[in-house]
Scaffold this active site. Structure first.
Site: not given
Length: 304
Positions: A90, A121
């Site tokens: 953004e 992960e």
């Protein structure tokens, strides 16, 4: 790690505890369920408020890096990784920064944004390799994000970044976290047990989103991407943003719509430049030179 050791690790984490206020949530009415969730969510901003000094320190670290040509790099897995990618993606349309200036890395790559790949992960070496793949340097700042504060992918990345001499920040939701010990700055809002035990996309995710909002927004403000409270480096890349750009020029200068639109055309669609030209009466070339002398900060250019 053996299951026994992992269970002991999880037992010590506040974010993995059972919430005494929600033990009967499965018996509640729909309205009572959402009321309970809302009540728990209200505790999140209070937890974030307690770590504002650490957030401010991380902003200053990021601003210093960005000013010397470095990058702000978010590194996380699962929900934490997605939030980092969201914040990074953004920044270009909001503040007209180059796409590579704020980077979001998620364990498992782009596919993990849309489909959970939880096993990735656990790979600490992958965290290091993902940073190597973007040519991390000592000019950059890495923000490792993990609600638990113990995700191996993030730990591996932070250790590599620190060894390289890059700036390091940890964002976790458990105090005294493992990733916090690996970073120069540890941001650890303690939101307590989740509404649903271990579902850290809830309060922990909300806390992380609030902190990331502050990190990127405050950094961009310090870099001169905001004048008053207006997004003066907005990239008007669609009709809505084009209208917003005109409105920003009108709000900053007090001029009418047609004048603002014409000024934007004269300023090559650069909002900040259009504002400076209107407020100073300068032509485009001199106005741009003033902005360059003021390091892109509109207030400095106006005082020049």
């Amino acid at each position: 790690m053996q299951h026994h050791d992992l269970l002991n690790d999880l037992a010590r984490l506040a974010s993995e505890g059972r919430n005494p206020d929600t033990l009967d949530i499965d018996l509640k009415s729909t309205l009572d369920i959402v009321t309970t969730i809302n009540s728990q969510d209200q505790r999140v901003p209070e937890a974030v408020a307690r770590v504002l000094p650490e957030i401010a320190a991380a902003v200053d670290l990021a601003v210093a890096a960005l000013r010397r040509g470095g990058r702000l790099v978010y590194l996380g897995a699962g929900t934490s990784g997605r939030l980092g990618v969201l914040d990074a993606s953004e920044c270009p349309p909001t503040f007209s920064v180059p796409a590579g200036m704020v980077v979001g890395l998620i364990a498992g790559g782009e596919a993990a944004m849309f489909r959970a790949q939880e096993g990735v992960e656990d790979d600490a070496a992958r965290g290091e390799q993902d940073l190597r793949d973007i040519d991390l340097s000592d000019k950059d700042v890495v923000v490792g994000i993990a609600a638990s504060g113990r995700t191996p992918y993030v730990l591996g990345g932070l250790r590599y970044a620190r060894a390289l001499g890059a700036g390091t920040v940890a964002l976790a939701c458990n105090p005294g976290s493992l990733i916090g010990r690996e970073a120069a700055i540890a941001i650890e809002p303690e939101v307590g047990p989740e509404v649903i035990t271990g579902s850290t996309r809830l309060k922990s995710g909300t806390a992380q989103k609030l902190v990331l909002n502050m990190l990127s927004t405050a950094s961009m403000i310090r870099l001169g991407k905001v004048y008053q409270n207006l997004m003066v480096d907005l990239n008007a890349s669609n009709e809505k943003l084009e209208a917003r750009a005109i409105r920003i020029v009108m709000q900053a200068t007090g001029t009418d719509e047609s004048t603002a639109a014409r000024a934007l055309d004269d300023a090559d669609r650069e909002v900040k430049l259009a504002i400076l030209m209107l407020l100073s009466g300068l032509g485009k070339t001199e106005a741009r030179a003033r902005l360059q002398r003021g390091q892109g900060v509109l207030r400095r250019a106006l005082e020049d």
